[in-house]
Design a protein around this motif. Structure first.
Motif, PDB file in Angstrom:
ATOM      1  N   PRO A  46       0.913  -1.353  -0.226  1.00  0.00           N
ATOM      2  CA  PRO A  46       0.134  -0.005   0.016  1.00  0.00           C
ATOM      3  C   PRO A  46       0.724   1.325  -0.136  1.00  0.00           C
ATOM      4  CG  PRO A  46      -0.733  -1.332   1.756  1.00  0.00           C
ATOM      5  CD  PRO A  46       0.379  -2.058   1.091  1.00  0.00           C
ATOM      6  N   ALA A  47       2.267   1.285   0.581  1.00  0.00           N
ATOM      7  CA  ALA A  47       2.806   2.445   0.653  1.00  0.00           C
ATOM      8  C   ALA A  47       3.280   2.539  -0.931  1.00  0.00           C
ATOM      9  CB  ALA A  47       4.245   2.244   1.459  1.00  0.00           C
ATOM     10  N   PHE A  48       3.552   1.721  -1.464  1.00  0.00           N
ATOM     11  CA  PHE A  48       3.838   2.205  -3.019  1.00  0.00           C
ATOM     12  C   PHE A  48       2.630   2.354  -3.651  1.00  0.00           C
ATOM     13  CE2 PHE A  48       7.854  -0.312  -2.323  1.00  0.00           C
ATOM     14  CZ  PHE A  48       8.896   0.172  -3.318  1.00  0.00           C
ATOM     15  N   ALA A  49       1.555   1.698  -3.433  1.00  0.00           N
ATOM     16  CA  ALA A  49       0.274   2.345  -4.171  1.00  0.00           C
ATOM     17  C   ALA A  49       0.214   3.939  -3.969  1.00  0.00           C
ATOM     18  CB  ALA A  49      -0.649   1.367  -3.685  1.00  0.00           C
ATOM     19  N   MET A  50       0.149   4.096  -2.715  1.00  0.00           N
ATOM     20  CA  MET A  50       0.234   5.728  -2.255  1.00  0.00           C
ATOM     21  C   MET A  50       1.098   6.490  -3.060  1.00  0.00           C
ATOM     22  SD  MET A  50      -2.141   7.120  -0.129  1.00  0.00           S
ATOM     23  CE  MET A  50      -2.105   8.819   0.552  1.00  0.00           C
ATOM     24  N   VAL A  51       2.252   5.745  -3.157  1.00  0.00           N
ATOM     25  CA  VAL A  51       3.176   6.758  -3.844  1.00  0.00           C
ATOM     26  C   VAL A  51       2.778   6.876  -5.384  1.00  0.00           C
ATOM     27  CG1 VAL A  51       5.735   6.754  -5.083  1.00  0.00           C
ATOM     28  CG2 VAL A  51       5.229   6.284  -2.606  1.00  0.00           C
ATOM     29  N   LEU A  52       2.309   5.837  -5.967  1.00  0.00           N
ATOM     30  CA  LEU A  52       1.803   5.814  -7.417  1.00  0.00           C
ATOM     31  C   LEU A  52       0.573   6.912  -7.540  1.00  0.00           C
ATOM     32  CD1 LEU A  52       1.761   4.357  -9.907  1.00  0.00           C
ATOM     33  CD2 LEU A  52      -0.201   2.753  -9.270  1.00  0.00           C
ATOM     34  N   THR A 116      11.235  -0.570  -8.753  1.00  0.00           N
ATOM     35  CA  THR A 116      12.371   0.098  -8.390  1.00  0.00           C
ATOM     36  C   THR A 116      13.124  -0.429  -7.166  1.00  0.00           C
ATOM     37  OG1 THR A 116      13.626   2.184  -7.906  1.00  0.00           O
ATOM     38  CG2 THR A 116      11.600   2.092  -7.212  1.00  0.00           C
ATOM     39  N   PRO A 117      14.458  -0.550  -7.327  1.00  0.00           N
ATOM     40  CA  PRO A 117      15.326  -0.966  -6.009  1.00  0.00           C
ATOM     41  C   PRO A 117      15.621   0.129  -5.179  1.00  0.00           C
ATOM     42  CG  PRO A 117      16.407  -0.840  -8.097  1.00  0.00           C
ATOM     43  CD  PRO A 117      15.251  -0.675  -8.296  1.00  0.00           C
ATOM     44  N   LEU A 118      15.095   1.445  -5.689  1.00  0.00           N
ATOM     45  CA  LEU A 118      15.620   2.545  -4.890  1.00  0.00           C
ATOM     46  C   LEU A 118      14.513   3.100  -3.853  1.00  0.00           C
ATOM     47  CD1 LEU A 118      16.705   4.910  -8.026  1.00  0.00           C
ATOM     48  CD2 LEU A 118      18.302   3.287  -6.256  1.00  0.00           C
ATOM     49  N   ALA A 119      14.995   3.648  -2.864  1.00  0.00           N
ATOM     50  CA  ALA A 119      13.846   4.302  -1.981  1.00  0.00           C
ATOM     51  C   ALA A 119      13.119   5.514  -2.612  1.00  0.00           C
ATOM     52  CB  ALA A 119      14.897   4.562  -0.657  1.00  0.00           C
ATOM     53  N   LEU A 120      12.127   5.448  -2.544  1.00  0.00           N
ATOM     54  CA  LEU A 120      11.216   6.625  -2.993  1.00  0.00           C
ATOM     55  C   LEU A 120      10.827   7.498  -1.812  1.00  0.00           C
ATOM     56  CD1 LEU A 120       8.687   4.501  -5.301  1.00  0.00           C
ATOM     57  CD2 LEU A 120      10.523   5.831  -6.187  1.00  0.00           C
ATOM     58  N   PRO A 121      11.069   8.878  -2.084  1.00  0.00           N
ATOM     59  CA  PRO A 121      10.658   9.542  -1.053  1.00  0.00           C
ATOM     60  C   PRO A 121       9.238   9.947  -1.078  1.00  0.00           C
ATOM     61  CG  PRO A 121      11.285  10.883  -3.089  1.00  0.00           C
ATOM     62  CD  PRO A 121      11.583   9.399  -3.308  1.00  0.00           C
ATOM     63  N   PHE A 122       8.584  10.128   0.103  1.00  0.00           N
ATOM     64  CA  PHE A 122       7.154  10.042   0.281  1.00  0.00           C
ATOM     65  C   PHE A 122       6.857  11.558   0.808  1.00  0.00           C
ATOM     66  CE2 PHE A 122       3.071   9.058   2.485  1.00  0.00           C
ATOM     67  CZ  PHE A 122       2.626   8.263   1.824  1.00  0.00           C
ATOM     68  N   PRO A 123       5.705  12.069   0.132  1.00  0.00           N
ATOM     69  CA  PRO A 123       5.511  13.522   0.436  1.00  0.00           C
ATOM     70  C   PRO A 123       4.696  13.552   1.870  1.00  0.00           C
ATOM     71  CG  PRO A 123       3.813  12.685  -0.997  1.00  0.00           C
ATOM     72  CD  PRO A 123       5.152  11.507  -0.968  1.00  0.00           C
ATOM     73  N   ILE A 208       3.867   5.197   8.065  1.00  0.00           N
ATOM     74  CA  ILE A 208       5.484   4.852   8.311  1.00  0.00           C
ATOM     75  C   ILE A 208       6.107   5.248   7.145  1.00  0.00           C
ATOM     76  CG2 ILE A 208       5.440   2.453   7.241  1.00  0.00           C
ATOM     77  CD1 ILE A 208       6.717   1.820  10.152  1.00  0.00           C
ATOM     78  N   ALA A 209       5.410   5.369   5.831  1.00  0.00           N
ATOM     79  CA  ALA A 209       6.170   5.820   4.835  1.00  0.00           C
ATOM     80  C   ALA A 209       6.906   6.976   4.912  1.00  0.00           C
ATOM     81  CB  ALA A 209       5.067   6.009   3.555  1.00  0.00           C
ATOM     82  N   PRO A 210       6.365   8.117   5.403  1.00  0.00           N
ATOM     83  CA  PRO A 210       7.319   9.519   5.824  1.00  0.00           C
ATOM     84  C   PRO A 210       8.284   9.334   6.584  1.00  0.00           C
ATOM     85  CG  PRO A 210       4.827   9.822   5.916  1.00  0.00           C
ATOM     86  CD  PRO A 210       5.155   8.220   5.988  1.00  0.00           C
ATOM     87  N   VAL A 211       8.466   8.100   7.362  1.00  0.00           N
ATOM     88  CA  VAL A 211       9.557   7.872   8.478  1.00  0.00           C
ATOM     89  C   VAL A 211      10.633   7.123   7.815  1.00  0.00           C
ATOM     90  CG1 VAL A 211      10.107   6.815  10.843  1.00  0.00           C
ATOM     91  CG2 VAL A 211       7.751   7.932   9.973  1.00  0.00           C
ATOM     92  N   TYR A 212      10.242   6.103   6.953  1.00  0.00           N
ATOM     93  CA  TYR A 212      11.286   5.188   6.638  1.00  0.00           C
ATOM     94  C   TYR A 212      11.708   5.523   4.985  1.00  0.00           C
ATOM     95  CZ  TYR A 212      11.216   1.628  10.302  1.00  0.00           C
ATOM     96  OH  TYR A 212      11.101   1.064  11.585  1.00  0.00           O
ATOM     97  N   LEU A 213      10.927   6.347   4.377  1.00  0.00           N
ATOM     98  CA  LEU A 213      10.983   6.246   2.893  1.00  0.00           C
ATOM     99  C   LEU A 213      10.361   5.003   2.422  1.00  0.00           C
ATOM    100  CD1 LEU A 213      14.435   7.617   2.187  1.00  0.00           C
ATOM    101  CD2 LEU A 213      12.264   9.032   2.175  1.00  0.00           C
ATOM    102  N   VAL A 214      10.032   4.914   0.963  1.00  0.00           N
ATOM    103  CA  VAL A 214       9.213   3.818   0.549  1.00  0.00           C
ATOM    104  C   VAL A 214      10.414   2.832  -0.311  1.00  0.00           C
ATOM    105  CG1 VAL A 214       7.508   3.055  -0.907  1.00  0.00           C
ATOM    106  CG2 VAL A 214       7.198   5.088   0.608  1.00  0.00           C
ATOM    107  N   LYS A 215      10.588   1.787   0.289  1.00  0.00           N
ATOM    108  CA  LYS A 215      11.545   0.873  -0.117  1.00  0.00           C
ATOM    109  C   LYS A 215      11.002  -0.507  -0.372  1.00  0.00           C
ATOM    110  CE  LYS A 215      16.516   0.132  -0.800  1.00  0.00           C
ATOM    111  NZ  LYS A 215      17.370  -0.472   0.320  1.00  0.00           N
ATOM    112  N   TYR A 216      11.379  -1.422  -1.248  1.00  0.00           N
ATOM    113  CA  TYR A 216      10.744  -2.448  -1.540  1.00  0.00           C
ATOM    114  C   TYR A 216      11.103  -3.556  -0.286  1.00  0.00           C
ATOM    115  CZ  TYR A 216      15.460  -4.404  -2.499  1.00  0.00           C
ATOM    116  OH  TYR A 216      16.652  -4.915  -2.518  1.00  0.00           O
ATOM    117  N   ASP A 217      12.316  -3.208   0.569  1.00  0.00           N
ATOM    118  CA  ASP A 217      12.560  -4.338   1.422  1.00  0.00           C
ATOM    119  C   ASP A 217      12.128  -3.703   2.895  1.00  0.00           C
ATOM    120  OD1 ASP A 217      14.383  -2.236   1.870  1.00  0.00           O
ATOM    121  OD2 ASP A 217      16.291  -3.615   1.467  1.00  0.00           O
ATOM    122  N   ILE A 218      11.749  -2.470   3.158  1.00  0.00           N
ATOM    123  CA  ILE A 218      11.368  -1.930   4.460  1.00  0.00           C
ATOM    124  C   ILE A 218      10.377  -3.092   5.222  1.00  0.00           C
ATOM    125  CG2 ILE A 218      11.812   0.249   4.079  1.00  0.00           C
ATOM    126  CD1 ILE A 218       8.863   0.864   4.144  1.00  0.00           C
TER     127      ILE A 218
END
Lengths: 292, 236
Positions: A46-52, A116-123, A208-218
């Protein structure tokens, strides 16, 4: 003292997110004997979905939130139950455990490979302006996390204790065979539980997304900590999972600051081992010797 | 027309066939007992009747309609209540909550409240314990709770599986007194009871099963006085 209070609030804030994830664990375990090792990924997806929805589609926040909860409950609630759990439930606990481990790997590495294998910023969801109370500086994020989790858990608790459906859920958790004998549709309640868990996970994701950033392995760390929290507090009690989550959050935050930040993730394990040695059913758990 | 008609049912687990052709009839107002040695398939009959095990062959008719392989919820709706063997309560809920969950398929109503009161009249012990957790009840109290719970469904037929299993003699007599009271009130009951002699005393009719098959049948008294059955199953 100032530091301590700030750390305490930060600990409670992160702990409340662990608690919400841990409560999902407990719900799934109670009604469907599922130990969901994909719980971490249930938050990551869902964190990725939210970013999308938010940064790619540029939808307004409320619409993105709604869509995220919807996607989460459909995919991780309804679909997982119908495709995976409904077929494996009869086979016992272990096949389901293995299946959820498989599911967690599938979600995690699909996100890495296809996105993406990278960490995505979350607004940021809440204002970044700090709150000053004398010398104490707190963030809106921390306070709102606690408040929102409190509201969600409170609503859940009301649902479980005050509605007929919630009662039926407790009934299934306490004696599945008897629930069937009394005409409770157990399969429907298992679906409901998966949907509730997915909704909780979606809320946890947004917090949690704003705390950790959004990354596939969190999800690895988060899922494990929620699992520890559930065991520490008591795997068969919602209040136990709540206590366990807060405890893990507070202890790891304080210990990271005062003892060693390198061992931040180890402190939850120390509590876990202590609890398993001293009170294996969990701090607030109930021994299950009566269950047949 | 019989209230319950079971015709030549076969059922079992996996490759193991437990019931190899069992037939029963229960008329409205009767107390009917099923007796027989361990492994005769007595409890399996109940599980099969109540839709917890599939009927592989044969059929079940309830109140004139074919109900073979209907799920429990549908059977409950038709007025069939089942009190399974052993401790079957929701341990962490109170007595009152347990009772009300017994009426899960009925909507909440003032009538239901009155019936809960009536159950407390039948089982005064439960009224005293209404706020206690079911896990903290004695074996006898739990059994009463289970019977009271089934009564809230106003069943046309009550299936009682081993209602006195593991109970102290004093509680045993109490349970039997209640079953006799229910019978006087016109409650139709089909029961399995390990104390066959006592069960036959209050039964209008009885079936003796052996290895998943009907062996003997007759009025409670006839079965009780039958020499062969005395020797084989009643132990005297």
């Amino acid at each position: 003292m100032t530091d301590f209070i700030q750390l305490l609030v930060a600990g409670i804030s992160i702990g409340s997110i662990y608690a919400m994830t841990a409560i999902g664990f407990v719900l799934l375990w109670q009604t469907s004997n599922t130990i969901n090792f994909a719980q971490g990924e249930f938050v990551v997806l869902p964190a990725f979905a939210m970013v999308l929805f938010l940064t790619v589609f540029r939808w307004p926040f409320a619409a993105a939130l709604l869509a995220t909860v919807l996607v989460s409950t459909l995919l991780l609630g309804f679909l997982v139950k119908e495709v995976l759990v409904a077929r494996l439930l009869e086979a016992g606990v272990l096949p389901l455990v293995i299946a959820t481990i498989g599911l967690s790997l599938l979600i995690r590495y699909s996100l890495q490979y296809f996105w993406t294998p990278l960490a995505l910023p979350f607004p940021p969801v809440f204002s970044r302006v700090p709150i000053r109370l004398g010398t104490i500086v707190l963030s809106w994020e921390e306070l709102m996390n606690v408040l929102l989790v409190g509201i969600v858990i409170g609503a859940l608790q009301l649902f479980i204790t005050r509605t007929k459906l919630g009662w039926a859920m407790q009934a299934v958790a306490q004696n599945r065979t008897l629930a069937t004998v009394l005409g409770i549709d157990v399969s429907r309640l298992v679906t409901l539980t998966f949907v509730l868990n997915a909704a909780l996970a979606a809320v946890a994701a947004i917090l949690i997304a704003p705390v950790y950033l959004v990354k596939y392995d969190i999800g690895i760390g988060l899922g494990l900590k929620a699992f520890y929290a559930a065991i520490i507090g008591g795997f068969n009690q919602i209040r136990g999972a709540l206590l366990g989550g807060l405890l893990v959050g507070v202890v790891e935050t304080l210990a990271a600051a005062y003892l060693s930040s390198q061992f931040r993730d180890a402190f939850a394990l120390v509590i876990l081992i202590a609890v398993l040695l001293l009170k294996p059913e969990g701090i607030w758990g109930v021994k299950e010797e009566w269950s047949s | 027309m019989a209230l319950l008609e079971v015709h030549d049912i076969h059922a079992g687990y996996g490759k193991m066939e437990i019931l190899k052709g069992v037939s029963l009839r229960v008329e409205t107002g009767q107390v009917v007992s099923i007796i027989g040695p361990n492994g005769a398939g007595k409890s399996t009959v109940f599980k099969t009747l109540f839709g917890l095990l599939p009927v592989r062959q044969g059929h079940v008719r309830f109140a004139g309609e074919d109900v073979t392989n209907e799920p429990p919820a549908a059977l409950l709706g038709r007025g069939l209540a089942y009190v399974p063997q052993g401790r079957n309560v929701f341990p962490l809920m109170t007595v009152e909550e347990n009772l009300r969950l017994g009426a899960y398929i009925r909507p909440r109503s003032a009538e239901l409240d009155r019936e809960v009161e009536r159950v407390y009249d039948t089982f005064p012990m439960l009224r005293e314990a209404r706020r206690k957790r079911a896990a903290d009840l004695s074996g006898g109290q739990q059994q009463m709770l289970e019977m009271g719970r089934a009564l809230l469904l106003r069943p046309r037929l009550m299936l009682l599986d081993e209602p006195t299993l593991g109970l102290a003699p004093r509680v045993f007599r109490e349970i039997f007194r209640i079953i006799e009271d229910l019978r006087r009130l016109g409650q139709t009951i089909l029961m399995v009871e390990q104390n066959a002699a006592k069960a036959l005393e209050i039964s209008d009719y009885a079936y003796v099963l052996e290895l998943g098959l009907n062996r003997f049948e007759g009025s409670g008294e006839a079965i009780r006085n039958d020499e062969r059955i005395r020797r084989l199953y009643l132990g005297r």
